[in-house]
Design a protein around this motif. Sequence first.
Motif, PDB file in Angstrom:
ATOM      1  N   ARG A 155     -52.400  -3.979 -39.844  1.00 50.41           N
ATOM      2  CA  ARG A 155     -51.988  -4.203 -38.454  1.00 50.41           C
ATOM      3  C   ARG A 155     -50.946  -3.175 -38.019  1.00 50.41           C
ATOM      4  NH1 ARG A 155     -47.706  -6.102 -36.357  1.00 50.41           N
ATOM      5  NH2 ARG A 155     -46.872  -6.865 -38.342  1.00 50.41           N
ATOM      6  N   VAL A 156     -49.970  -2.924 -38.873  1.00 51.91           N
ATOM      7  CA  VAL A 156     -48.897  -1.998 -38.523  1.00 51.91           C
ATOM      8  C   VAL A 156     -49.422  -0.574 -38.375  1.00 51.91           C
ATOM      9  CG1 VAL A 156     -46.821  -0.891 -39.457  1.00 51.91           C
ATOM     10  CG2 VAL A 156     -46.989  -3.372 -39.390  1.00 51.91           C
ATOM     11  N   LEU A 157     -50.367  -0.174 -39.198  1.00 46.28           N
ATOM     12  CA  LEU A 157     -50.940   1.160 -39.072  1.00 46.28           C
ATOM     13  C   LEU A 157     -51.518   1.383 -37.678  1.00 46.28           C
ATOM     14  CD1 LEU A 157     -50.509   1.858 -42.070  1.00 46.28           C
ATOM     15  CD2 LEU A 157     -52.879   2.643 -42.133  1.00 46.28           C
ATOM     16  N   GLU A 158     -52.140   0.356 -37.134  1.00 46.97           N
ATOM     17  CA  GLU A 158     -52.695   0.462 -35.780  1.00 46.97           C
ATOM     18  C   GLU A 158     -51.584   0.493 -34.732  1.00 46.97           C
ATOM     19  OE1 GLU A 158     -55.845   0.926 -34.631  1.00 46.97           O
ATOM     20  OE2 GLU A 158     -56.231   1.334 -36.749  1.00 46.97           O
ATOM     21  N   GLU A 159     -50.547  -0.286 -34.956  1.00 47.67           N
ATOM     22  CA  GLU A 159     -49.467  -0.394 -33.970  1.00 47.67           C
ATOM     23  C   GLU A 159     -48.668   0.895 -33.813  1.00 47.67           C
ATOM     24  OE1 GLU A 159     -46.942  -3.661 -34.870  1.00 47.67           O
ATOM     25  OE2 GLU A 159     -48.319  -5.168 -34.049  1.00 47.67           O
ATOM     26  N   VAL A 160     -48.460   1.624 -34.916  1.00 52.58           N
ATOM     27  CA  VAL A 160     -47.549   2.773 -34.861  1.00 52.58           C
ATOM     28  C   VAL A 160     -48.223   4.076 -34.462  1.00 52.58           C
ATOM     29  CG1 VAL A 160     -46.136   1.723 -36.669  1.00 52.58           C
ATOM     30  CG2 VAL A 160     -47.815   3.485 -37.293  1.00 52.58           C
ATOM     31  N   LYS A 161     -49.532   4.097 -34.354  1.00 57.11           N
ATOM     32  CA  LYS A 161     -50.237   5.376 -34.209  1.00 57.11           C
ATOM     33  C   LYS A 161     -49.797   6.195 -32.997  1.00 57.11           C
ATOM     34  CE  LYS A 161     -54.347   3.234 -32.104  1.00 57.11           C
ATOM     35  NZ  LYS A 161     -55.800   3.009 -32.296  1.00 57.11           N
ATOM     36  N   GLY A 162     -49.324   5.545 -31.951  1.00 56.32           N
ATOM     37  CA  GLY A 162     -48.887   6.301 -30.785  1.00 56.32           C
ATOM     38  C   GLY A 162     -47.396   6.256 -30.536  1.00 56.32           C
ATOM     39  N   SER A 163     -46.643   5.694 -31.480  1.00 53.77           N
ATOM     40  CA  SER A 163     -45.197   5.518 -31.267  1.00 53.77           C
ATOM     41  C   SER A 163     -44.393   6.570 -32.024  1.00 53.77           C
ATOM     42  CB  SER A 163     -44.766   4.122 -31.721  1.00 53.77           C
ATOM     43  OG  SER A 163     -45.009   3.966 -33.107  1.00 53.77           O
ATOM     44  N   PRO A 164     -43.210   6.916 -31.514  1.00 52.02           N
ATOM     45  CA  PRO A 164     -42.378   7.916 -32.196  1.00 52.02           C
ATOM     46  C   PRO A 164     -41.711   7.336 -33.429  1.00 52.02           C
ATOM     47  CG  PRO A 164     -41.204   7.032 -30.317  1.00 52.02           C
ATOM     48  CD  PRO A 164     -42.586   6.436 -30.258  1.00 52.02           C
ATOM     49  N   ILE A 165     -41.313   8.216 -34.334  1.00 56.20           N
ATOM     50  CA  ILE A 165     -40.548   7.809 -35.500  1.00 56.20           C
ATOM     51  C   ILE A 165     -39.138   7.436 -35.065  1.00 56.20           C
ATOM     52  CG2 ILE A 165     -39.471   8.700 -37.617  1.00 56.20           C
ATOM     53  CD1 ILE A 165     -42.023  10.312 -38.092  1.00 56.20           C
ATOM     54  N   GLU A 166     -38.618   6.348 -35.604  1.00 59.38           N
ATOM     55  CA  GLU A 166     -37.255   5.938 -35.306  1.00 59.38           C
ATOM     56  C   GLU A 166     -36.374   6.153 -36.514  1.00 59.38           C
ATOM     57  OE1 GLU A 166     -36.782   2.123 -33.420  1.00 59.38           O
ATOM     58  OE2 GLU A 166     -38.843   2.165 -32.653  1.00 59.38           O
ATOM     59  N   LEU A 167     -35.055   6.112 -36.286  1.00 56.56           N
ATOM     60  CA  LEU A 167     -34.087   6.330 -37.360  1.00 56.56           C
ATOM     61  C   LEU A 167     -33.293   5.064 -37.614  1.00 56.56           C
ATOM     62  CD1 LEU A 167     -32.714   9.852 -36.319  1.00 56.56           C
ATOM     63  CD2 LEU A 167     -34.681   9.312 -37.767  1.00 56.56           C
ATOM     64  N   LEU A 168     -32.793   4.941 -38.853  1.00 61.05           N
ATOM     65  CA  LEU A 168     -31.984   3.789 -39.220  1.00 61.05           C
ATOM     66  C   LEU A 168     -30.587   3.898 -38.611  1.00 61.05           C
ATOM     67  CD1 LEU A 168     -32.643   3.136 -43.026  1.00 61.05           C
ATOM     68  CD2 LEU A 168     -33.031   1.531 -41.149  1.00 61.05           C
ATOM     69  N   TRP A 169     -30.196   2.864 -37.889  1.00 60.43           N
ATOM     70  CA  TRP A 169     -28.826   2.737 -37.389  1.00 60.43           C
ATOM     71  C   TRP A 169     -28.260   4.073 -36.873  1.00 60.43           C
ATOM     72  CZ3 TRP A 169     -29.299   1.095 -42.809  1.00 60.43           C
ATOM     73  CH2 TRP A 169     -29.769  -0.227 -42.914  1.00 60.43           C
ATOM     74  N   PRO A 170     -28.945   4.698 -35.902  1.00 63.92           N
ATOM     75  CA  PRO A 170     -28.477   6.007 -35.434  1.00 63.92           C
ATOM     76  C   PRO A 170     -27.060   5.959 -34.879  1.00 63.92           C
ATOM     77  CG  PRO A 170     -30.057   5.050 -33.902  1.00 63.92           C
ATOM     78  CD  PRO A 170     -30.071   4.189 -35.131  1.00 63.92           C
ATOM     79  N   VAL A 171     -26.313   7.015 -35.145  1.00 63.02           N
ATOM     80  CA  VAL A 171     -24.939   7.111 -34.643  1.00 63.02           C
ATOM     81  C   VAL A 171     -24.990   7.493 -33.175  1.00 63.02           C
ATOM     82  CG1 VAL A 171     -22.722   8.262 -34.903  1.00 63.02           C
ATOM     83  CG2 VAL A 171     -24.130   7.794 -36.934  1.00 63.02           C
ATOM     84  N   ASP A 172     -24.231   6.806 -32.337  1.00 65.38           N
ATOM     85  CA  ASP A 172     -24.200   7.115 -30.909  1.00 65.38           C
ATOM     86  C   ASP A 172     -23.636   8.502 -30.649  1.00 65.38           C
ATOM     87  OD1 ASP A 172     -25.246   4.630 -30.379  1.00 65.38           O
ATOM     88  OD2 ASP A 172     -23.265   3.695 -30.147  1.00 65.38           O
TER      89      ASP A 172
END
Length: 214
Positions: A197-214
Motif C-alpha cells: 500500500r505504501v509503495l503506491e502512496e509514495v510514488k508521486g510524493s517528495p522525500i521528507e526529512l526527519l525533524w528538520p531544523v527550522d
Amino acid sequence: MSRTRRGALIVFEGCDRSGKTTQSDLLVKHFEAKHIPVKHMKFPDRTTIIGQMIDSYLRKSQELSDESIHLLFSANRWEFRNQMEKLLNSGTTLVVDRYSFSGIAYTAVKGKSFEWCKFPERGLVKPDLVFYLKTAVNSLESRDDFGTEIYEKGEIQKKVAKIFEEFCEKDSEYWRMIDGGRSIEAVKGDIVLEADRVLEEVKGSPIELLWPVD
C-alpha cells in the motif's frame, strides 16, 4: 518526460531478537518476486570504520561513553544518507533493519533526554513506513544467542519496548505495530499488505526529512 517513480523507505524496529532480520529479509524477497527494485540495509552497518567501532562496543570489547556511542551510531547512518536519498529518487525501495529510532530509544533508556537523542538525527531521510515488531521480552530472552551483545538484557529491552510503543502512538501516521509473537507467515502477511500500500502512496510524493531544523 515521465518522472521516475520514487522508492519507499521502509524501516523495521523492535527489541533485540524480535524477528526484524527475518521479516525484513522476507519483505525484500517479496519485492524481488514482483520485480520491484529494492535494497536491504541494516544499521549499524558494521562494514565501515565507524561501524567497526560500534561493533566492538556492542560485543563488549571496547568501552565508550554514552554520548560517544550515541554519536557514532548517528554518524554511521549519516555515512549512508546521500546514498539512500539517491537510491530512493532513482526508484529503489529501501528496506532497513533498525534506524534512528533505535538510536534514540537505546540512549534514552540511559537517562538522556529525547531532544538530546534526536538532535543528531535531524535531516536524515524520514521513513515512509516503520514496522514495530512487538514481542514479549520473556520470549526474546529464550531465543538463540540472546545476551551476547551489550544491550541484550531483559530490563533494558523492556524500557526500549516502551519507547517504541510511544513512537507508535505519537507518529501513528507512519508507524505500524505488528504482533511479532505469531507465526512468521502471519506476521509477514500483515507486513506485505502495508508495504504494498505504501509503495503506491509514495510514488508521486517528495522525500521528507526527519525533524528538520527550522
